[in-house]
Design an enzyme around this catalytic site. Sequence first.
Site, PDB file in Angstrom:
ATOM      1  N   GLU B 268      -4.354  -5.711   6.183  1.00  0.00           N
ATOM      2  CA  GLU B 268      -3.244  -4.920   5.611  1.00  0.00           C
ATOM      3  C   GLU B 268      -1.914  -5.577   5.934  1.00  0.00           C
ATOM      4  OE1 GLU B 268      -4.078  -2.849   3.462  1.00  0.00           O
ATOM      5  OE2 GLU B 268      -6.194  -2.720   4.038  1.00  0.00           O
ATOM      6  N   GLU B 297      -4.421  -9.958  -2.916  1.00  0.00           N
ATOM      7  CA  GLU B 297      -5.612 -10.094  -2.082  1.00  0.00           C
ATOM      8  C   GLU B 297      -5.674 -11.486  -1.445  1.00  0.00           C
ATOM      9  OE1 GLU B 297      -7.076  -7.288  -1.731  1.00  0.00           O
ATOM     10  OE2 GLU B 297      -8.873  -7.831  -0.595  1.00  0.00           O
TER      11      GLU B 297
END
Lengths: 503, 503
Positions: B268, B297
């Site tokens: 994260e 990502e």
Amino acid sequence: MAIEEVVQSYNQYVKKIMDFNESIALAEWDMRTGAPKKGIKQRSEVVGTLSDEVFKRSISDEMKGYIDALTDPSIQDQLSLVTKKMIEKSKKTYDQYVNIPPEESKAFVILQSEAQSVWQEAKEKSDFALLKPYLEKMVAFKRKFIEYWGVKTNKYDALLDLYEPGLTVQTIDQVFGKLREGLIPLVEAVTSSKAQPQKDFLSVPFPVEKQKALCLHLLREIGYDFEAGRLDETEHPFEITLNPGDVRVTTNFQEQDFISTVLGTIHEGGHALYEQHISRDLVGTPLCEGTSMGIHESQSLFFENFIGRSKAFWAFHYDELKRYGSGQFDHVSLDDFYRAINVSHPSMIRTLADELTYPLHIMVRYDIEKALFNGDLEVTDLSGVWNEKMKEYLGITPANDREGVLQDIHWPGGDFGYFPSYALGYVYAAQFRHVMTRDIPDFDNHVSSGNLSVVTDWLSKHVHQFGSLKKPLEILTDTTGEGPNPQYLLNYLSGKYSDIYRL
Amino acid sequence: MAIEEVVQSYNQYVKKIMDFNESIALAEWDMRTGAPKKGIKQRSEVVGTLSDEVFKRSISDEMKGYIDALTDPSIQDQLSLVTKKMIEKSKKTYDQYVNIPPEESKAFVILQSEAQSVWQEAKEKSDFALLKPYLEKMVAFKRKFIEYWGVKTNKYDALLDLYEPGLTVQTIDQVFGKLREGLIPLVEAVTSSKAQPQKDFLSVPFPVEKQKALCLHLLREIGYDFEAGRLDETEHPFEITLNPGDVRVTTNFQEQDFISTVLGTIHEGGHALYEQHISRDLVGTPLCEGTSMGIHESQSLFFENFIGRSKAFWAFHYDELKRYGSGQFDHVSLDDFYRAINVSHPSMIRTLADELTYPLHIMVRYDIEKALFNGDLEVTDLSGVWNEKMKEYLGITPANDREGVLQDIHWPGGDFGYFPSYALGYVYAAQFRHVMTRDIPDFDNHVSSGNLSVVTDWLSKHVHQFGSLKKPLEILTDTTGEGPNPQYLLNYLSGKYSDIYRL
């Protein structure tokens, strides 16, 4: 369109405004609790955008259409009470905004923000001259707004009405006059009493984690619903309502002054109970909030003073407190603890004042505001008048403006007319207490056996559930059978302090 | 109106939309972190009201006016690059929304919410039949939307474009094909290797408070700015951006699986670094966000896998970890620790898969989605095809639908076309890594001496700062000189796993 359809369309229109307001409240809660500082500037712009939206919709042609249609005398018997009260409140907001030229509204908002920032500096430097030009502009704006609103009689009434609808100088003069007459000699007697309580054990360090656990426990005890709220930590404690299912409180943990933390938490808890108990039928309407600053304060002060500073409350909770503490209360009797948390003496700072002297601080501000807006006083004389009034009411004189006229953020924030509601709330609270103890004859027994639900249920039934469906004076008279009457507060204070100070 | 004025007016118009979006993001963060449950229903309505507002403004006549004016070929040389890219993005959103009849949009949103709720139950009961009718409706909606958008060629491309603009079935077939060819034998070799690492010390209980301190520390180490963010705890970790000065992450502490917590937090953190580093010039524009799911990502996986699962990273941080731990690593060498956190074996659940087998999970989903929208597959056959593909790619067969076709929320949420970006991001990340290690020849030395700023600065310069100013393929080719190429990921994985599993 049939009236029913107009009402439905109006309800939907207003619901959106309330949704925007909830979103503003969340942004404010977040900025005051834990938002990272580098995001604050952009977040403030978000609040600006949402506030603009609320403002525009509150004075739109569409809103005007609803107001005209739904205040038409010929259709009143087709409207529900809730709709009538809603439209009345929408109209009040409309009238308040629409008569002020937009460029002046905008300039006023900018001035508010500037003045509050200058106030910080002026207070630090204890230099009233710094703030003076801003306050002068602020007062000039407010005087002009009063003109725009077309107020002819007592001009200060127009400001009072923003915070405490229906209350006027005429009433408040009487209430505060009588209250002051009783308070001044009582304060003098307390101050000169030889029976001054000990309170050194209150400043023994109380670890923050223990205070937090204690506050969570006591909030639960007074009936605060944690499934409809949460407790966070901030420098200045506050309560904020997102919706009745989400009413948040904050507190400030002070290691060497746990009792301020505990009572402050209970105070905010009192505000929160009010909002948590508003009827769910009012969600999405402008009536879904406390009806006035004064009634709101009556709820927080009820819990802070009549519960949190009462012997009955601690009769039940003192053993618990001892367990949260670290031995500092082992040799302190309940009676000595009770006297310690009720020590009273005249002091300079309103927010730190005890429950006995507090109303006198408010009267200093009330007298000044009244004179400012009825043409008897100018900003340039504020500091001098402040100090004279402090001497007259509390017998003490501030050494400088920081502990005098510069102490509060209200005036730099443009909030004139707000202060009286603090003391009015206290008066109301004592009236509620009087009736409550008549309705519940074994009141003290309930409190001292930890059964606070009788208190909360009573307040919920008579005050909380209505939100803004009733005006403050309506709540007061429906519940107590009379208007504001300071006698009950005087009775309470003189009884309590005669006992504590062995008068 | 002069072009300059149109641009200014458009900027203001779009800024308001972005402010509404920030306010929606805050409401979502709040609902997922700590909002009291009794306020959630009303809060969802607030989100609905704000989303409506964003939707209306995105397809309004005013927006249409800006798009027409600012895409006029004759004035393009008067526009800045930022304005051109902004209007391109506004137009894409406009085209995406405006062609779908409002009643269908609304029905779709309701279906999303219902299907996700039914999915919870279907997953618990492992009963695909429960979800089937909802998925069928969902797929029918999406097929119709593709018609409305006028897509003629490969219909699945229209869905890919929502998440990974510019990527097509043609490209992805090649990339995934080559990747699979290399991965399947590698996974088989790893699975049958005799040199299986020990990892029992990873499940020794690691107190949550210590994990929290460790995560805060490691986030700081990778460059996460806590003045522009905060870490909270939630069941499912996520990153959410309010604005570049307020980029929040969450994690889930698991006492007996601290390494998942640590790597999840770093993952994260990688998303957050991207958003924290977007140029402040883009604030208030639709370009102020990561350019695609895949590029996003690539940043989280870069940090999770290439940093967080690397020996170089732990060479520096392993002694620290020992201090946060409670002795369980005292007799574990750095090499054994490194091998333990990189254990790989085929498994059923995508979110728990290791870095080696993960892309194969994505390919199962990609093949199915592609077939669904190009007419080669119906919802009724999903479960069977899923199980066949799992057998084919990973050599294992789910015992039931809970650990098979029902495991992910994406399809019930209407997110078809999203999955491929997970594996594409991984491919991109390896390409970035290849170029970065060429640009910074002593890359491993920097990492193993705790100097991660060279990594973050490189990513910031080549990826982060641009936000959505560049398309994903533009970022990739500008930085690496080529389009998606899985060879670098294969090289990385085969090098790393040959070493760990002594192949």
